[in-house]
Write a protein that holds these residues in place. Sequence first.
Motif, short mmCIF file in Angstrom:
data_model
loop_
_atom_site.label_atom_id
_atom_site.label_comp_id
_atom_site.label_asym_id
_atom_site.label_seq_id
_atom_site.Cartn_x
_atom_site.Cartn_y
_atom_site.Cartn_z
N ILE A 1 0.83 -1.20 0.09
CA ILE A 1 -0.24 0.09 -0.01
C ILE A 1 0.79 1.41 -0.20
CG2 ILE A 1 -1.81 1.31 1.33
CD1 ILE A 1 -2.69 -1.10 2.42
N VAL A 2 0.56 2.13 -0.97
CA VAL A 2 1.34 3.54 -0.72
C VAL A 2 0.23 4.49 -0.53
CG1 VAL A 2 3.30 2.69 -2.37
CG2 VAL A 2 1.14 3.66 -3.42
N TYR A 3 0.60 5.57 -0.07
CA TYR A 3 -0.31 6.62 0.48
C TYR A 3 0.01 7.98 -0.34
CZ TYR A 3 -3.45 8.90 3.82
OH TYR A 3 -4.48 9.72 4.21
N SER A 4 -0.89 8.29 -1.24
CA SER A 4 -0.64 9.49 -2.13
C SER A 4 -1.68 10.59 -1.40
CB SER A 4 -0.74 9.41 -3.52
OG SER A 4 -0.13 8.28 -3.80
N GLY A 5 -1.77 11.79 -2.05
CA GLY A 5 -2.53 12.84 -1.84
C GLY A 5 -2.14 14.19 -0.94
N LYS B 1 -4.24 13.99 6.89
CA LYS B 1 -4.42 14.39 8.16
C LYS B 1 -3.66 13.52 9.14
CE LYS B 1 -9.15 14.08 7.83
NZ LYS B 1 -10.79 14.18 7.91
N PRO B 2 -3.58 14.12 10.37
CA PRO B 2 -2.44 13.36 11.40
C PRO B 2 -3.32 12.25 11.77
CG PRO B 2 -3.06 15.76 11.90
CD PRO B 2 -3.94 15.65 10.74
N LEU B 3 -4.76 12.05 12.05
CA LEU B 3 -5.00 10.83 12.31
C LEU B 3 -4.98 9.83 11.11
CD1 LEU B 3 -8.36 11.69 14.05
CD2 LEU B 3 -6.52 10.54 15.07
N GLU B 4 -5.10 10.17 9.97
CA GLU B 4 -4.77 9.36 8.91
C GLU B 4 -3.49 8.63 8.83
OE1 GLU B 4 -8.14 10.50 5.60
OE2 GLU B 4 -6.40 12.30 5.89
N MET B 5 -2.51 9.72 9.25
CA MET B 5 -1.06 9.37 8.97
C MET B 5 -0.69 8.38 10.24
SD MET B 5 0.81 12.76 8.86
CE MET B 5 1.07 14.06 7.13
N ASP B 6 -1.42 8.55 11.49
CA ASP B 6 -1.22 7.70 12.51
C ASP B 6 -1.76 6.20 12.12
OD1 ASP B 6 -0.35 9.52 13.60
OD2 ASP B 6 -1.64 9.72 15.18
N TYR B 7 -2.83 6.30 11.47
CA TYR B 7 -3.39 4.86 11.09
C TYR B 7 -2.55 4.10 10.21
CZ TYR B 7 -7.45 2.24 8.87
OH TYR B 7 -8.48 1.19 8.70
N ALA B 8 -2.01 4.92 9.11
CA ALA B 8 -1.17 4.28 8.04
C ALA B 8 0.13 3.83 8.61
CB ALA B 8 -1.04 5.23 6.83
N LEU B 9 0.69 4.56 9.61
CA LEU B 9 1.89 4.47 10.18
C LEU B 9 1.82 3.09 11.08
CD1 LEU B 9 3.07 7.67 11.42
CD2 LEU B 9 4.57 6.41 10.34
N LYS B 10 0.38 2.96 11.70
CA LYS B 10 0.38 1.77 12.60
C LYS B 10 0.22 0.54 11.62
CE LYS B 10 -1.78 4.23 16.62
NZ LYS B 10 -2.99 4.66 16.91
N ALA B 11 -0.67 0.69 10.53
CA ALA B 11 -0.72 -0.48 9.87
C ALA B 11 0.49 -0.91 8.89
CB ALA B 11 -1.86 0.03 8.57
N ILE C 1 2.27 0.60 6.35
CA ILE C 1 2.09 0.57 4.88
C ILE C 1 3.65 0.74 4.22
CG2 ILE C 1 -0.09 1.56 4.82
CD1 ILE C 1 1.15 4.29 3.94
N LEU C 2 3.80 0.45 3.15
CA LEU C 2 5.09 0.45 2.32
C LEU C 2 5.59 1.91 2.47
CD1 LEU C 2 7.34 -0.69 0.76
CD2 LEU C 2 6.02 -0.28 -1.55
N MET C 3 4.85 3.04 1.89
CA MET C 3 5.51 4.24 1.72
C MET C 3 4.45 5.11 1.74
SD MET C 3 7.87 4.67 -1.56
CE MET C 3 6.86 4.80 -3.30
N PHE C 4 4.76 6.53 2.20
CA PHE C 4 3.90 7.74 1.99
C PHE C 4 4.45 8.45 0.80
CE2 PHE C 4 1.61 7.78 5.99
CZ PHE C 4 2.40 6.80 6.75
#
Length: 365
Positions: free
Chosen positions: A41-45, A49-59, A61-64
Amino acid sequence: MKACSNLAVLRTFANLGGGVDIVSGGELFRALRAGVAPSKIVYSGVGKKPLEMDYALKADILMFNVESEEELQLLNQRALALGKKARIALRVNPDVDPLTHPYISTGLKSNKFGIQIERAREIYLQAKQLPGLDSVGLDCHIGSQLTELAPFLEAVSILRKLLGNLRKDGVDIKYLDIGGGLGIPYDQETPPAPGDYGAAVLDLVENMDITLIMEPGRVLVGNAGVMVTQVLYNKHGPEKSFVIVDAAMNDLIRPSLYRAYHSIIKVKKGNEQSSRIVADIVGPICESSDFLARGREIDEPAPGELLAVMSAGAYGFSMSSNYNSRPRCAEVLVDGSNYYLIRQRETYEDLIRGETIPGHILEGK
Ligand SMILES: Cc1ncc(COP(=O)(O)O)c(C=O)c1O
């Protein structure tokens, strides 16, 4: 993900070894629910938001794919707060004209996306100083519905040069993410075949010692989807004829939003003959921009007959809304002669889920 986010479709691609490009916490939730590996999973955009970053960090994911300096700083803070390291790529803006509709071009200097390529080296060096970040990738996405190879290849060549310089700066780039954007035939377009696109990109990235990431959306699902709608009325105005159908811009917004063309075909049993008419094919929504086609020649349909709106698989349901309090349609997956309901038709109850009337208003006070 954004082209078509139904869980069954995501899972189909995950089973084939695919990952997803997400742009929100909601899309991450869908990806995880569908069983997509976080390592894919890569996260673009531009507006994570901070909460979304936290969610992705905890999950994990491969990269932001980071789109601004402020985002870089915030991501570093969030990673440190959670005791994690965020793997990042900078989404650079190579300023290549994708020769597509301005609303779906994203790699120009005037677009909100990405980081100006001239500043990329300096910002990677900044990122190197931030202990919560690990710069592992380089990313771009120049636009959607591209029907020529040249803009892709120009962008990859520009990234290739930058990647060489970054390695000289001691930034160890492992992933080159070249985004999505390959176009499909809606009407008379003749986009490059995926195989030709792949071969041309591979030619350019050979010997670069990178893992290539691509984010195709439309080309995977666009031509595979059909929106079926029922004719309600035929209306002959003084200047125009209208075929009024039960699907509308809330179901498929592309014609209204981009003046996009979708072929529309009457669903027929066998070889029945119909007379041809020229009409606007419109929905029930109270907007003049609610149309699926304008001035279109089609077989004259009678009320109750069905029309198939072709190539509606990408940015169709995923861009749909409940405007005019219209429950969204069902989604059906067809596999050969089998079919599966993969999203129930919405109900009126679905429309008001989560809404409440405060007590004093209910009592009329
Ligand atoms: C960052 C990013 N990647 C990939 C895509 C997919 O583009 P397409 O459906 O044109 O392949 C988009 C579409 O907007 C996007 O914004």
